[in-house]
Design a protein around this motif. Structure first.
Motif, PDB file in Angstrom:
ATOM      1  N   HIS A  37       0.832  -1.200   0.000  1.00  0.00           N
ATOM      2  CA  HIS A  37       0.000   0.000   0.000  1.00  0.00           C
ATOM      3  C   HIS A  37       0.877   1.266   0.000  1.00  0.00           C
ATOM      4  O   HIS A  37       2.080   1.214   0.272  1.00  0.00           O
ATOM      5  N   THR A  38       0.259   2.377  -0.284  1.00  0.00           N
ATOM      6  CA  THR A  38       0.980   3.632  -0.530  1.00  0.00           C
ATOM      7  C   THR A  38       1.873   4.035   0.631  1.00  0.00           C
ATOM      8  O   THR A  38       3.031   4.438   0.442  1.00  0.00           O
ATOM      9  N   LEU A  39       1.364   3.942   1.849  1.00  0.00           N
ATOM     10  CA  LEU A  39       2.136   4.396   3.006  1.00  0.00           C
ATOM     11  C   LEU A  39       3.360   3.510   3.240  1.00  0.00           C
ATOM     12  O   LEU A  39       4.440   3.997   3.559  1.00  0.00           O
ATOM     13  N   SER A  40       3.184   2.198   3.089  1.00  0.00           N
ATOM     14  CA  SER A  40       4.308   1.286   3.274  1.00  0.00           C
ATOM     15  C   SER A  40       5.379   1.528   2.220  1.00  0.00           C
ATOM     16  O   SER A  40       6.584   1.530   2.521  1.00  0.00           O
ATOM     17  N   LEU A  41       4.964   1.754   0.978  1.00  0.00           N
ATOM     18  CA  LEU A  41       5.926   2.010  -0.094  1.00  0.00           C
ATOM     19  C   LEU A  41       6.665   3.326   0.126  1.00  0.00           C
ATOM     20  O   LEU A  41       7.871   3.427  -0.128  1.00  0.00           O
ATOM     21  N   ALA A  42       5.955   4.337   0.615  1.00  0.00           N
ATOM     22  CA  ALA A  42       6.589   5.626   0.892  1.00  0.00           C
ATOM     23  C   ALA A  42       7.625   5.483   2.001  1.00  0.00           C
ATOM     24  O   ALA A  42       8.728   6.055   1.929  1.00  0.00           O
ATOM     25  N   ALA A  43       7.291   4.713   3.033  1.00  0.00           N
ATOM     26  CA  ALA A  43       8.239   4.479   4.124  1.00  0.00           C
ATOM     27  C   ALA A  43       9.460   3.717   3.613  1.00  0.00           C
ATOM     28  O   ALA A  43      10.603   4.009   3.994  1.00  0.00           O
TER      29      ALA A  43
END
Length: 258
Positions: A37-43
């Motif tokens: 998901h977006t947040l995990s990829l950003a992290a």
């Protein structure tokens, strides 16, 4: 307040660090690399940037060989105990031998004393001469069965350091060189490839101005220690063993993303 305990931990963090940590907790506190998901990829992208920053700052060969740890002690344990899984460690039938110095922190000495006490390795501690450790004294302690030299780049007691390139120049090529950079990182220029360092162990919370609970182990291309901790990595989830590739091989469990 006047603070003089920076050798233990940095007393005041830069505003940029405080802002970054706050943003990581308020903006998105996701698990890097554990989901799509977006947040995990950003992290995960932030973590990759951190690896690249460390690679460039210490002139390391590869950002994938920047292993994130909780402190320098953990990095040193991986580097030292990993010697006995290193397939090229020694071809001698004798018990492996490690050279270190009397100027070391317990993060080095206690793992070494454990290996000696358990009969796993022989240890030689090079003494001070005129208040310093000299490269030629480390080289003079090397034997045919020596597999590694482990030493600090700056003493946590006196600040006195040693030039790793000068040590490397005097060591046989097969010897793994492990450097404790807890006090040196951020204060003294360190060129891993130029100095021939095989394992650079770092504390994030001292001269690098990071928060407590942060550290790193940076490896050369020729040294590949085996894992000491086993658990989730977010990769190869159906593999009952730790992955074969770095950094996942040595990063078990959730990283300290802040």
């Amino acid at each position: 307040m006047i603070y003089f305990d920076n050798a233990a931990t940095g007393g005041k963090k830069p505003d940029s660090v405080i802002r970054a940590v706050t943003a990581s907790l308020q903006g998105y506190c996701a698990n890097p690399g554990r989901s799509g998901h977006t947040l995990s990829l950003a992290a995960a992208q932030d973590v990759l940037r951190a690896r690249k920053l460390l690679q460039n700052f210490f002139k390391a060969p590869d950002c994938e060989r920047v292993i994130l740890t909780k402190n320098c002690s953990e990095a040193l344990n991986y580097a030292i105990f990993g010697l006995f899984c290193h397939k090229n460690a020694t071809t001698s039938s004798e018990k492996p031998h490690i050279v270190s110095t009397v100027a070391e922190h317990n993060s080095v000495l206690r793992p070494l004393f454990y290996l000696e006490r358990e009969g796993i390795a022989e240890i030689t501690l090079v003494p001070l001469r005129h208040g310093k450790i000299h490269p030629e004294d480390i080289a003079a302690a090397v034997r045919e069965n020596t597999i590694a030299a482990v030493f600090t780049l700056a003493s946590n007691v006196t600040g006195t350091g040693i030039d790793p390139a000068a040590v490397r120049a005097l060591l046989p090529e097969n010897i793994i060189m492990i450097c404790d950079g807890a006090q040196a990182g951020g204060h003294i220029p360190i060129d891993m490839q130029g100095a021939g360092i095989d394992a650079l162990c770092l504390a994030g919370h001292k001269g690098l101005h990071g928060i407590q609970g942060s550290g790193a182990l940076i490896l050369s291309a020729r040294y590949s220690p085996e894992p000491l901790l086993f658990g989730g990595t977010g990769s190869e989830s159906f593999n009952p063993n730790m992955p074969d590739f770095y950094p996942d091989r040595l990063e078990s469990g959730t990283l300290n993303y802040p």
